[in-house]
Design an enzyme around this catalytic site. Structure first.
Site, PDB file in Angstrom:
ATOM      1  N   GLY A 195       2.626 -10.392  10.864  1.00  0.00           N
ATOM      2  CA  GLY A 195       3.531  -9.825  11.876  1.00  0.00           C
ATOM      3  C   GLY A 195       3.720 -10.751  13.069  1.00  0.00           C
ATOM      4  O   GLY A 195       4.827 -10.950  13.560  1.00  0.00           O
ATOM      5  N   GLU A 219       5.236  -2.957  12.195  1.00  0.00           N
ATOM      6  CA  GLU A 219       4.194  -1.932  12.034  1.00  0.00           C
ATOM      7  C   GLU A 219       3.027  -2.591  11.334  1.00  0.00           C
ATOM      8  O   GLU A 219       3.163  -3.043  10.197  1.00  0.00           O
ATOM      9  CB  GLU A 219       4.712  -0.751  11.199  1.00  0.00           C
ATOM     10  CG  GLU A 219       5.744   0.102  11.896  1.00  0.00           C
ATOM     11  CD  GLU A 219       5.232   0.754  13.168  1.00  0.00           C
ATOM     12  OE1 GLU A 219       4.008   0.864  13.349  1.00  0.00           O
ATOM     13  OE2 GLU A 219       6.074   1.123  13.993  1.00  0.00           O
ATOM     14  N   GLY A 224       3.034  -4.642   7.627  1.00  0.00           N
ATOM     15  CA  GLY A 224       2.025  -5.456   6.952  1.00  0.00           C
ATOM     16  C   GLY A 224       0.922  -5.826   7.917  1.00  0.00           C
ATOM     17  O   GLY A 224       0.662  -5.109   8.890  1.00  0.00           O
ATOM     18  N   SER A 225       0.296  -6.957   7.666  1.00  0.00           N
ATOM     19  CA  SER A 225      -0.883  -7.332   8.451  1.00  0.00           C
ATOM     20  C   SER A 225      -0.487  -7.945   9.801  1.00  0.00           C
ATOM     21  O   SER A 225       0.643  -8.406   9.984  1.00  0.00           O
ATOM     22  CB  SER A 225      -1.719  -8.339   7.663  1.00  0.00           C
ATOM     23  OG  SER A 225      -0.962  -9.513   7.475  1.00  0.00           O
ATOM     24  N   ASN A 226      -1.440  -7.981  10.707  1.00  0.00           N
ATOM     25  CA  ASN A 226      -1.168  -8.516  12.047  1.00  0.00           C
ATOM     26  C   ASN A 226      -0.852 -10.004  12.027  1.00  0.00           C
ATOM     27  O   ASN A 226       0.025 -10.460  12.766  1.00  0.00           O
ATOM     28  CB  ASN A 226      -2.352  -8.255  12.964  1.00  0.00           C
ATOM     29  CG  ASN A 226      -2.345  -6.836  13.436  1.00  0.00           C
ATOM     30  OD1 ASN A 226      -2.415  -5.933  12.599  1.00  0.00           O
ATOM     31  ND2 ASN A 226      -2.203  -6.612  14.724  1.00  0.00           N
ATOM     32  N   CYS A 260      -2.814   2.264   6.322  1.00  0.00           N
ATOM     33  CA  CYS A 260      -2.840   1.780   7.710  1.00  0.00           C
ATOM     34  C   CYS A 260      -3.449   2.830   8.622  1.00  0.00           C
ATOM     35  O   CYS A 260      -4.010   2.517   9.662  1.00  0.00           O
ATOM     36  CB  CYS A 260      -1.443   1.412   8.162  1.00  0.00           C
ATOM     37  SG  CYS A 260      -0.263   2.719   7.859  1.00  0.00           S
ATOM     38  N   ASN A 275       0.806  -1.233   0.000  1.00  0.00           N
ATOM     39  CA  ASN A 275       0.000   0.000   0.000  1.00  0.00           C
ATOM     40  C   ASN A 275       0.837   1.280   0.000  1.00  0.00           C
ATOM     41  O   ASN A 275       0.344   2.319  -0.409  1.00  0.00           O
ATOM     42  CB  ASN A 275      -1.038  -0.013   1.137  1.00  0.00           C
ATOM     43  CG  ASN A 275      -0.429   0.074   2.500  1.00  0.00           C
ATOM     44  OD1 ASN A 275       0.736  -0.280   2.687  1.00  0.00           O
ATOM     45  ND2 ASN A 275      -1.184   0.542   3.460  1.00  0.00           N
ATOM     46  N   GLU A 306     -10.110  -4.333  11.072  1.00  0.00           N
ATOM     47  CA  GLU A 306      -9.603  -3.570   9.936  1.00  0.00           C
ATOM     48  C   GLU A 306     -10.252  -4.076   8.650  1.00  0.00           C
ATOM     49  O   GLU A 306     -10.185  -5.267   8.343  1.00  0.00           O
ATOM     50  CB  GLU A 306      -8.074  -3.718   9.848  1.00  0.00           C
ATOM     51  CG  GLU A 306      -7.453  -2.772   8.853  1.00  0.00           C
ATOM     52  CD  GLU A 306      -5.937  -2.913   8.763  1.00  0.00           C
ATOM     53  OE1 GLU A 306      -5.450  -4.057   8.656  1.00  0.00           O
ATOM     54  OE2 GLU A 306      -5.248  -1.883   8.787  1.00  0.00           O
ATOM     55  N   LYS A 324      12.679  -7.436   0.707  1.00  0.00           N
ATOM     56  CA  LYS A 324      11.637  -8.157  -0.037  1.00  0.00           C
ATOM     57  C   LYS A 324      10.391  -7.273  -0.140  1.00  0.00           C
ATOM     58  O   LYS A 324       9.668  -7.075   0.830  1.00  0.00           O
ATOM     59  CB  LYS A 324      11.230  -9.456   0.684  1.00  0.00           C
ATOM     60  CG  LYS A 324      10.353 -10.333  -0.200  1.00  0.00           C
ATOM     61  CD  LYS A 324       9.341 -11.152   0.559  1.00  0.00           C
ATOM     62  CE  LYS A 324       7.998 -10.531   0.684  1.00  0.00           C
ATOM     63  NZ  LYS A 324       7.255 -10.252  -0.564  1.00  0.00           N
TER      64      LYS A 324
HETATM   65  P1  NAP Z   1       0.795  -8.761   4.444  1.00  0.00           P
HETATM   66  O1  NAP Z   1      -0.047  -9.713   3.696  1.00  0.00           O
HETATM   67  O2  NAP Z   1       1.110  -9.062   5.858  1.00  0.00           O
HETATM   68  O3  NAP Z   1       2.129  -8.589   3.585  1.00  0.00           O
HETATM   69  C1  NAP Z   1       3.157  -7.701   3.960  1.00  0.00           C
HETATM   70  C2  NAP Z   1       4.474  -8.239   3.467  1.00  0.00           C
HETATM   71  O4  NAP Z   1       4.790  -9.432   4.194  1.00  0.00           O
HETATM   72  C3  NAP Z   1       4.467  -8.618   1.992  1.00  0.00           C
HETATM   73  O5  NAP Z   1       5.713  -8.304   1.421  1.00  0.00           O
HETATM   74  C4  NAP Z   1       4.263 -10.118   2.052  1.00  0.00           C
HETATM   75  O6  NAP Z   1       4.723 -10.795   0.889  1.00  0.00           O
HETATM   76  C5  NAP Z   1       5.084 -10.471   3.266  1.00  0.00           C
HETATM   77  N1  NAP Z   1       4.753 -11.770   3.877  1.00  0.00           N
HETATM   78  C6  NAP Z   1       3.589 -12.459   3.798  1.00  0.00           C
HETATM   79  N2  NAP Z   1       3.686 -13.627   4.478  1.00  0.00           N
HETATM   80  C7  NAP Z   1       4.933 -13.674   5.011  1.00  0.00           C
HETATM   81  C8  NAP Z   1       5.641 -14.620   5.821  1.00  0.00           C
HETATM   82  N3  NAP Z   1       5.079 -15.764   6.227  1.00  0.00           N
HETATM   83  N4  NAP Z   1       6.916 -14.344   6.174  1.00  0.00           N
HETATM   84  C9  NAP Z   1       7.504 -13.192   5.804  1.00  0.00           C
HETATM   85  N5  NAP Z   1       6.891 -12.262   5.017  1.00  0.00           N
HETATM   86  C10 NAP Z   1       5.616 -12.486   4.640  1.00  0.00           C
HETATM   87  O7  NAP Z   1       0.141  -7.290   4.435  1.00  0.00           O
HETATM   88  P2  NAP Z   1      -0.460  -6.496   3.190  1.00  0.00           P
HETATM   89  O8  NAP Z   1      -1.813  -7.001   2.924  1.00  0.00           O
HETATM   90  O9  NAP Z   1       0.533  -6.471   2.100  1.00  0.00           O
HETATM   91  O10 NAP Z   1      -0.526  -5.010   3.783  1.00  0.00           O
HETATM   92  C11 NAP Z   1      -1.646  -4.485   4.378  1.00  0.00           C
HETATM   93  C12 NAP Z   1      -1.481  -4.439   5.887  1.00  0.00           C
HETATM   94  O11 NAP Z   1      -0.340  -3.641   6.192  1.00  0.00           O
HETATM   95  C13 NAP Z   1      -2.642  -3.776   6.591  1.00  0.00           C
HETATM   96  O12 NAP Z   1      -2.975  -4.506   7.748  1.00  0.00           O
HETATM   97  C14 NAP Z   1      -2.096  -2.402   6.952  1.00  0.00           C
HETATM   98  O13 NAP Z   1      -2.729  -1.795   8.053  1.00  0.00           O
HETATM   99  C15 NAP Z   1      -0.668  -2.720   7.222  1.00  0.00           C
HETATM  100  N6  NAP Z   1       0.168  -1.517   7.133  1.00  0.00           N
HETATM  101  C16 NAP Z   1       0.664  -0.997   8.301  1.00  0.00           C
HETATM  102  C17 NAP Z   1       1.439   0.157   8.270  1.00  0.00           C
HETATM  103  C18 NAP Z   1       2.001   0.727   9.548  1.00  0.00           C
HETATM  104  O14 NAP Z   1       2.989   1.454   9.469  1.00  0.00           O
HETATM  105  N7  NAP Z   1       1.443   0.438  10.696  1.00  0.00           N
HETATM  106  C19 NAP Z   1       1.704   0.785   7.043  1.00  0.00           C
HETATM  107  C20 NAP Z   1       1.163   0.232   5.885  1.00  0.00           C
HETATM  108  C21 NAP Z   1       0.412  -0.937   5.948  1.00  0.00           C
HETATM  109  P3  NAP Z   1       3.788 -11.115  -0.383  1.00  0.00           P
HETATM  110  O15 NAP Z   1       2.545 -10.296  -0.241  1.00  0.00           O
HETATM  111  O16 NAP Z   1       4.617 -10.724  -1.533  1.00  0.00           O
HETATM  112  O17 NAP Z   1       3.525 -12.578  -0.334  1.00  0.00           O
END
Ligand code: NAP
Length: 499
Positions: free
Chosen positions: A237, A254, A232-234, A288, A156, A389, A179
Site C-alpha cells: 500500500g 485498505e 492488501g498489505s501495508n 484483516c 483473503n 500483524e 487485477k
Molecule cells: P499484498 O501482498 O499486498 O497483495 C495485495 C494485492 O496487491 C495483490 O493483488 C498483489 O498481487 C498486489 N501487489 C503486490 N505488489 C504490488 C505492487 N508492487 N504494485 C501493485 N500491486 C501489487 O497483500 P496480501 O498478502 O494479498 O493480503 C493480505 C493483506 O491484506 C493483509 O495485510 C490484510 O490485513 C490486508 N487486508 C486488508 C483489508 C482491509 O479492508 N483493510 C481486507 C483484506 C485484507 P499478487 O499477490 O498477485 O502479486
C-alpha cells in the site's frame, strides 16, 4: 471436484468483452487444503494492462451516458445470478482460498448484498441543491464518474472485496481494470463471466491476471487510470501510495489490522469466548479484521483462559469443503513460515503459550498448509506479537487492571481497523464507542462481521482516510462537481454583487 465446477483448465484475461490468451507465462493455482493444482492463471505483462485501459477508456465514455438507473439494472441482474450460483461460487472459493465452506457462502452473500445495494444507488447517487447567495441563481452539487478505475485486490476475500470496489465504480459510470491476487483468480473469472452474461457493455469491466510487480505496477503507473483502489498489505500500500502521489492520482488504501477484543470484568464470558473464537480462528486468522489480541481484565483472566482452552480443543481443522471443519488451511508456505516465526518471537519475548504453536503434519494434513489454533497469555502491549500483524490463527491475551488501561492498550498500535468490547455496563459501552480509535467498533460481538451498507475501513496505519462499501465507497469513485445556473440575465459576481 474442481473439474466439475470449473469448465476451463486455464484462465484467460477478460479485455473489451473478449476472453484473451495470456501474453506471458502462467502459474498454478494451488488448493491450500490439498496441495492440488486447481487451474492455471496467466502471468500477463504490462501490454495487457495497456490493452485493458484502452478498452476501458473507450467504453467509459458511452457507459457514463447511460442513465444511472439503467446502469443499475445490470447490477440487479448480477445480484440475481450470483444468488443462483451461490453454492458453486462458494465451493470454488473454498478450493482456491481454503476458507471453510460456511464462511465462503457468507463471503459470496456479501457480494450479492453489495450488488443489490449498489444497484439501489442507481436511483440515488444523491447530490445537493442549495440556495445561492445571489438572486435568480441556482446552485447544486452532483457526482461525476472519474473515468477509468484500477482495482487491486488480495487473496483473503477474493470476491467480496472486488464487489465492494467494482460495483460502486460501475454504477457511478466508471469503467474498471481489475487485477485480482494471483493466488485466487477463480472468483475474478466467475464474476467477470456473470457481468458479461448480465449484459454489461464490452470494456466496462476488464480483468488482467498477473503479478503485482508487473500488472499491478503497470496499472499504478498508467496515466489513464485516474483512481487506484487497493486492499492488501501495508508495504504494498505504501509503495502504491507513493507512486500515486507523484502522479497526483487518487488512491484508496485498505490495509492491515491488529484488532483486539476487550473483555471486561462484568462481561458474559461464554459470549466473549464465542466471539473470540470466531474472530481469531475463523478464516484461520487470515482476515484483516481478525482478532489477534484479547485485552482482558485481570479479574476474569484465568476464567477466560480456561474456557477458551476448552472450546479451542473442539475446533476441527482440515479441508473446508467438509461441513464439519471449523478451521481451514493457511494460504501458502510463505504464510505458514511467517506464523512459525511469530511463535518463536512470542516465546522469546516471554509470552506464555497455552495451546497450539505447531504445523499440523499428521497423515491427513500433510498435503495442506495447516497451523494449530494458538493461544498466548501474559503478553504485554509492547511485544511484537501484540503489535504486528501475524495473519494466522494466533491470539495473545494481554491482562489489564482497568477499563481506561484497556482502551489505551487497544489504541496503542499503529493499525486502526476493528475493535470490540464485551461488557454489561452501558456507560462503558458509550465511552468505548467514543474512545476506541478504530474505523469499526463492535459491542458484545467479535471483531468481524461487517455489513455492506456501512463504511468499511480503518484509521492510522490501516488506511488513508477512504472507505470501502457503504455509501462512502461512492466518494472514491466519483468527483464532486459544483454547478451554478444564473437565470438573472446579467453578470452577477459572487461575494461582490450581494445585496
Ligand atoms: P499484498 O501482498 O499486498 O497483495 C495485495 C494485492 O496487491 C495483490 O493483488 C498483489 O498481487 C498486489 N501487489 C503486490 N505488489 C504490488 C505492487 N508492487 N504494485 C501493485 N500491486 C501489487 O497483500 P496480501 O498478502 O494479498 O493480503 C493480505 C493483506 O491484506 C493483509 O495485510 C490484510 O490485513 C490486508 N487486508 C486488508 C483489508 C482491509 O479492508 N483493510 C481486507 C483484506 C485484507 P499478487 O499477490 O498477485 O502479486
Amino acid at each position: 471436484m474442481a473439474e466439475a465446477l470449473l469448465e476451463v483448465r486455464s484462465l484467460k484475461n477478460f479485455i473489451n468483452g473478449e476472453w484473451i490468451e495470456s501474453d506471458g507465462k502462467t502459474a498454478a493455482v494451488v488448493n491450500p487444503a490439498t496441495g492440488e493444482t486447481v487451474v492455471e492463471v496467466p502471468l500477463s505483462s504490462g501490454g495487457s494492462v495497456n490493452d485493458a485501459v484502452a478498452a476501458a477508456k473507450k467504453a467509459q465514455k458511452e457507459w457514463a451516458l447511460v442513465p444511472a438507473p439503467h446502469r443499475a439494472e445490470v447490477l440487479f441482474r448480477v445480484g440475481s445470478m450470483m444468488k443462483e450460483r451461490k453454492e458453486k461460487l462458494a465451493q470454488l472459493l473454498t478450493m482456491e482460498n481454503g476458507k471453510v465452506i460456511e464462511e465462503a457462502r457468507g463471503e459470496v452473500q456479501e457480494g450479492i448484498d453489495m450488488a443489490f445495494y449498489m444497484a439501489g444507488e442507481g436511483r440515488r447517487l444523491f447530490g445537493q441543491t442549495t440556495p445561492s447567495e445571489l438572486k435568480d441563481k441556482f446552485a447544486m452539487s452532483m457526482r461525476a464518474p472519474v473515468g477509468v478505475v484500477g482495482i487491486i485486490t488480495p487473496w483473503n476475500f477474493p470476491i467480496a472485496i472486488a464487489t465492494w470496489k467494482s460495483f460502486p465504480a460501475i454504477v457511478a459510470g466508471n469503467a474498471v481494470v481489475w487485477k485480482p491476487a494471483t493466488e485466487t483468480p477463480i472468483m475474478a473469472f466467475e464474476l467477470a463471466k456473470i457481468l458479461e452474461e448480465a449484459g454489461l457493455p464490452k470494456g466496462v469491466m476488464n480483468v488482467v491476471f498477473g503479478s503485482g510487480s508487473e500488472v499491478g505496477d503497470a496499472m499504478v503507473e498508467h496515466d489513464d487510470i485516474r483512481v487506484i483502489s487497493f486492499t492488501g498489505s501495508n508495504d504494498t500500500g505504501r509503495n502504491i501510495a507513493s507512486k500515486c502521489g507523484m502522479k497526483l492520482k487518487k488512491v484508496s488504501l485498505e490495509m492491515g489490522g491488529k484488532n483486539a477484543v476487550i473483555v471486561m470484568d462484568d462481561a458474559d464470558l461464554d459470549l466473549a469466548v464465542e466471539g473470540i473464537l470466531w474472530s481469531a480462528f475463523g478464516t484461520s486468522g487470515q482476515r484483516c479484521t481478525a482478532c489477534s489480541r484479547v485485552i482482558v481484565h485481570e479479574a476474569v483472566k484465568e476464567r477466560l483462559e480456561e474456557r477458551l482452552l476448552v472450546e479451542m480443543e473442539k475446533l476441527t481443522i482440515g479441508n473446508g469443503l467438509d461441513e464439519s471443519i471449523k478451521v481451514g488451511p493457511i494460504i501458502n508456505q510463505a504464510g505458514l513460515e511467517k506464523i512459525k516465526q511469530y511463535i518463536e518471537i512470542g516465546k522469546a519475548e516471554g509470552a506464555k503459550m497455552l495451546a497450539g504453536g505447531y504445523v499440523l503434519n499428521e497423515d491427513d494434513h500433510q498435503k495442506g498448509n495447516y497451523f494449530s489454533p494458538t493461544l498466548f497469555t501474559d503478553a504485554t502491549a509492547d511485544m511484537r506479537i501484540a503489535q504486528e500483524e501475524i495473519f494466522g490463527p494466533v491470539v495473545s491475551l494481554i491482562p489489564v487492571k482497568s477499563f481506561e488501561e484497556a482502551i489505551e492498550v487497544n489504541n496503542g498500535v499503529t493499525y486502526g481497523l476493528s475493535s470490540s468490547i464485551f461488557t454489561a455496563d452501558v456507560n462503558r459501552v458509550f465511552k468505548a464507542q467514543r474512545d476506541l480509535d478504530t474505523g469499526i467498533v463492535y459491542v458484545n460481538a467479535g471483531t468481524t462481521g461487517a455489513e455492506i451498507h456501512l463504511p468499511f475501513g480503518g484509521t492510522k496505519g490501516t488506511g488513508n482516510g477512504h472507505r470501502d462499501s457503504g455509501v462512502a465507497a461512492l466518494d472514491v469513485f466519483t468527483e464532486w462537481k459544483a454547478v451554478y445556473v444564473d437565470y438573472s440575465g446579467k453578470l452577477q459576481r459572487a461575494q461582490i454583487d450581494v445585496e
